[in-house]
Design an enzyme around this catalytic site. Structure first.
Site, short mmCIF file in Angstrom:
data_model
loop_
_atom_site.label_atom_id
_atom_site.label_comp_id
_atom_site.label_asym_id
_atom_site.label_seq_id
_atom_site.Cartn_x
_atom_site.Cartn_y
_atom_site.Cartn_z
N LYS A 127 74.45 25.11 -116.41
CA LYS A 127 74.27 23.77 -116.99
C LYS A 127 73.63 23.89 -118.37
CE LYS A 127 74.17 21.67 -112.43
NZ LYS A 127 73.40 20.96 -111.38
N GLU A 139 77.79 29.39 -101.33
CA GLU A 139 76.88 28.26 -101.19
C GLU A 139 77.12 27.59 -99.83
OE1 GLU A 139 76.90 25.37 -104.46
OE2 GLU A 139 76.89 23.78 -102.97
N ASP A 141 71.86 25.21 -100.32
CA ASP A 141 71.87 24.05 -101.20
C ASP A 141 71.24 22.84 -100.55
OD1 ASP A 141 72.59 22.89 -103.68
OD2 ASP A 141 74.19 21.78 -102.66
N ARG A 143 65.99 22.35 -141.15
CA ARG A 143 66.33 21.57 -139.96
C ARG A 143 67.11 22.41 -138.95
NH1 ARG A 143 64.34 19.45 -136.72
NH2 ARG A 143 63.04 18.64 -138.40
N LYS A 198 81.93 27.62 -103.58
CA LYS A 198 81.33 26.31 -103.33
C LYS A 198 82.18 25.53 -102.34
CE LYS A 198 78.63 25.89 -107.46
NZ LYS A 198 77.90 24.85 -108.18
#
Lengths: 281, 281, 281, 281, 281, 281
Positions: B137, B199, B220, B102, B169
């Site tokens: 992510k 960004e 973006d 597994r 950002k």
């Protein structure tokens, strides 16, 4: 509200995730661009509807970088939220919050994704006797969290590992010579608090399996007719679990055959993240 | 063939996954049903077509329980396989193989799933200049493996963490007062081996951002027209990365705007596992 | 003030150091000689002039043994102090403070030593364009802290590890057949946020290396004349890094050749500790 | 030949160092430039004369990345070597060897540096009765290795931690009211296999300290005359350890006062690395 | 009152024990039956008379699950208590307290058991010069705690490990050729803070052993007459330790032979737990 | 022969135990007295009769210090041996064997002690239907090993932790208001592979408990008459477990009441070690 996991079980995972993301030099962008003492208020907001799971991951991630952060959950794990809903509000050191953001969202989004998919399956079988259960097809290292997310979505947990119940599969049956002998050996070896489940792949194995008193019989890749027939023949002598070929298009019909439990690997192995953002507030 | 990760980086993850699955008593089913010295031969077989990644996870999982197991990969990581293809052959102690199954499949299926989804995106932009890149992510604890799987699928890696490149950002820009000031501070703080990306969320920020010499500008959620216009205006002064709203329906058109790089969070956060089985042979 | 590392990255190192020093029975001297509830006030004082780095190590060491200790830094990391200067004041349980003293001083002294040596190099090249950078010749387990100390001394960090930039050396060139081919392969393999540096050992390799667009060229053990010639020929096409044979007697002349960066292994591999004492106050 | 440490104590340090250096993507330069199956032969060669310590670190680093590498030490730990001497020969997978090189050299260079400095001190007191001993001023995480290097250089180890002997210092004396009372309490608390040492800062404390039977008296920052006088007065009733102000210019005269032991913090806190290279062969 | 161990040394053991008990899903009984916010007050009460050791284990176990719990020790470690005595009072979240209960009791009961058995031996030799000491026959992972419990019971600690004193046994003597040579080599190798003990199994070895100045001689399985004779012959030249065949029936007579130290493996390897309960209050 | 635990679960415990014993300098006695290359042959021999458990601990301890050691078990775990029986033969590097001896014996002696005590209880109830089971009163960190030893002695395992079955005790009943309500909630919360046990302290609770279908009822501190009456009234509707006041004097009579299971905390919390020696051969 689903019972939250103790922080003791969650915190090591969160800290390892932060260490993985911070690397050897930390958040060099925020160090370059954000004053050391700046504060930031923000909300965790759902961008899609779904079920909530894992808020403590977000709280612990932020607290690991700013022990004095204020974190207030707006909903409980297990809640259903609409798109736009605020899940939690946070006020913290700006660098700490930005440094923890991705880890918080990665865990929260994944767990909410699992909870949401689970809830969809649970809703699909509403009104039947069937419970939706997970499998061991979880992300290595995150099993406790992912199975918790299944509970948040209204699902029930199958085994947590190889050690907490017996599940006899084809290779075990082959090693024992017959399904009956396999169940007999398993029952003899099992402690008084350990349940025994046996997987069969056709009706012909059912009666032999039941003869030795398994707690659960897994009906693997049975047709709907065979599932219904198995329910009829078993007549309550064991819990019946349907598995294989389960998806949102098929789960209702499977449930309506009268099985007790339907296990769905996709709950954990193929759920998309729920889209959640951290918005300055 | 993608360059495999050193076992040293993979083995601790595999061992932790085995410990999670074996729990405190090990595989009690195999202990009950399979003789201690039985051997088992089996193949890892793909049930769907896809790209291969993570064979060493399967090898290491089995070796952890049977150091004398024979494991022979039939393909290399990075290969494309059809449904039914054999990925590897193994001959090992039966209990060891069943106990590791597994964990081996969970890791292999996940990594092949990421590689396969990446390959689909890469194919979709074939003939354009655009590279498909991942994001941060990723699954906590598995970032190195998942980014490796992206490479196996023909993708390119974005940052591995907060520490190995600067990515400015909106919150950083807000803290600095303007996009230009943010890039200026970042360039001043960055070491000579650290790239700086910024960004922006509209064409109006482009010229100001470029003035301070960022290595990469992330566009973006730009419209296709704005992407094309950004390519035209930038004229090679920086690498241009498109992000936001990228999916298989949109990625080709985005690539055709002339951007250099397209980042796709779904590669890691929403890939389904590739269906792989371990079949007795 | 240099941006401090998050406690999350520092605390595990401090705790491992305390465990190493406390062994299996703790501070048996203080247990024998100091009452359990005695308090102690003390100052961390520099016995030599130097640059400060690592005050959080001292704070965390003491807090690990007495969570209620009062620790007040008198200066920031990055400050220059004279002999006799107080770096921090502490008031804590006496046994806790004595038990943490050596760990606190070992870390603080080492990091201040690195920061101070770095500052000496930085001062030696003042007025030139050259930056002083470190290397990977750090103490195993302490790289993040030692590179942080370099920053506290006004230096800049080279690679943090083998994974965050490409640095082509002689063995890589030999494997590729030529310096040009090595740079070409590296550029092709590098992601859009990864810089590529190539080390050459003579002017004859320079033009070939530059042809493929490396971000940085390392000029290893070049004479002063050759360094100057390399600067002239390169004409801004790449960042130039001088390395090899750098010491305080040579660094100024090297800087005056016009190179951008000078890397100095001694910053971390051969810095003496700064002499700091913990004096009862 | 100094008795080597068991690999069991060394391997975790080496593996942590490799993980620190390999980061999340491994040696991306070698992956780009060196074929996966290339082999490399090389020698570890001393570039300066010195004492050898830590060859197992190099062996274990390479073995961690290539379990089938051939590593043959040419000398034993504890040996003296001249500049140019070969310390070990290695033949291994090229990527593995290049990936392990810096970790191997960082550990080996540091430990050889400590051994070499120790040997210089030991040589300086040759013919006297004085032993050269280390202190707890070691690198956090590396104490066992660094104290081993001191042994390789002919030195003797002081305490390994706060728990394996009692060492009474000024703060302990202050807490007890007098040096005699401190020694008395310590002797009462010490087990039958634990030695007791007391540090005094003047001759006036000597007789009171000796009255309670310490095993060792540390004479801290004594003048040469006072050291000699302490030796005369003690007359063998305790081992005498000189500490403070010890350097290569003073150590011979200190030894000639007749003290038994001279402790030198610089052995571990300020040794430069020994310059060792890995040369393709 | 015995000096408590620093929490830093105890907490990791407690947390590992909790993780072992909570497994992957936590206390599923309390989750099912006890409201999330319920509070519980309780007392740790001795059901038998004995000596107390390890109260911090109970405090830390509860605090790990409820950081805001109130825990008030009613006695100190080292105290003697009668049956029924309250050791500590606690008020905490009910689920946290029930989840930590078994870990708290397992550690506390074991350590009190060791302390109590030690105290019985200490009482048995009261009025003689003999000290009761432990051995290295401790539970793997708990040595620091178990040796602490011995101190709480009035005993003294023998070596903490193989590294903090030399203890020459039969195999070492065989390797050296004679007991004298073994002691000579050990004394030559031992640092100035390391004691040397030699085990002999008959009077004929005594004089040869003493000739080389061991700190301690262990008299293994000597008859009472031989012990007394060894005391007479040694005449204070070394500490004498009796070992072997020590139990509560024999220890007094052994002590009366005049030996300094009696080591008793049973203190740690065969103590029964002290029966302690957690009673709702 | 009891099924051995996978080495993967045992090795980390053994290695931690070795690290605890070797400390920071290793086995300084053997380093001083035994040549580096000396070999030693020895046998693990029982000095008392008993049941064997844990031979892999001894094997792994020796292998950790000498990977080339020869270790040959003479019996299987689970075997009964007489005093003098050889359990295993080993031939290894002498220092490695002496360095691993105490860890090997500590683990082996403890596990054999538990197995032997278990076997005594099992023998005492021979011919009845009662199984002897353990509890969670195990040594922190060793639960998996100790429960394995119980199996080696012929016993059966109760819960491995708080997460693998539900066990309702008095505090849970109090929180729910009644025993029936507690069982009802537990059954509703339990997954289909989780058993539910309820502890009652008198016959008056029995019928109410049974009404909700628990898998097991624990009869705590019942008199023999009440046990027999409970067996009669239950009539097979649930498994009955006797607990409390069980010792070798009482266990037979308890078994003869007809209960299914008797749980004995002493198996793990108060077993003496089995006396085993390592004898040079």
């Amino acid at each position: 509200m689903t019972e939250p996991l103790p922080d003791l079980l969650v915190a090591p995972i969160v800290q390892a995730a932060l260490a993985e993301d911070l690397g050897r030099a930390g958040d060099i962008t925020s160090q370059a661009c954000v004053p050391a003492n700046a504060r930031l208020s923000a909300v965790f907001a759902a961008r899609q509807p779904g079920a909530v799971a894992g808020l403590s991951c977000a709280r612990l991630a932020i607290a690991a970088l700013d022990p004095h952060a204020h974190f207030a959950a707006a909903v409980d794990d297990g809640a259903h939220v609409e798109a736009g809903a605020v899940l939690a509000r946070v006020e913290a050191n700006a660098r700490a919050l930005l440094g923890a953001e991705r880890v918080a969202l990665n865990l929260l989004g994944r767990l909410c994704g699992i909870a949401s998919l689970t809830r969809t399956y649970v809703a699909a079988v509403e009104g039947t006797r069937a419970l939706i259960v997970d499998t061991r097809k979880t992300t290595p290292g995150l099993r406790a969290l992912e199975k918790y997310a299944v509970r948040c979505g209204g699902g029930v947990n199958h085994r947590f590992g190889l050690d907490d119940a017996i599940l006899i599969k084809d290779n075990h049956i082959a090693a024992c010579g017959s399904v009956g002998e396999a169940v007999r050996r398993a029952k003899a070896a099992a402690g008084h608090l350990t349940k025994v489940e046996v997987e069969i792949d056709g009706l012909t194995q059912l009666e032999e399996a039941l003869k030795y008193g398994p707690d659960v019989v897994m009906l693997d890749n049975f047709s709907l007719d065979d599932l219904a027939e198995a329910v009829r023949r078993t007549a309550g002598r064991a819990v019946l679990e349907a598995s294989g070929g389960v998806n949102l298009a098929t789960v209702r019909a499977i449930a309506e055959t009268g099985v007790d439990v339907i296990s769905v690997g996709a709950l954990t192995h193929s759920a998309s993240v729920l889209d959640i953002g951290l918005d300055a507030a």
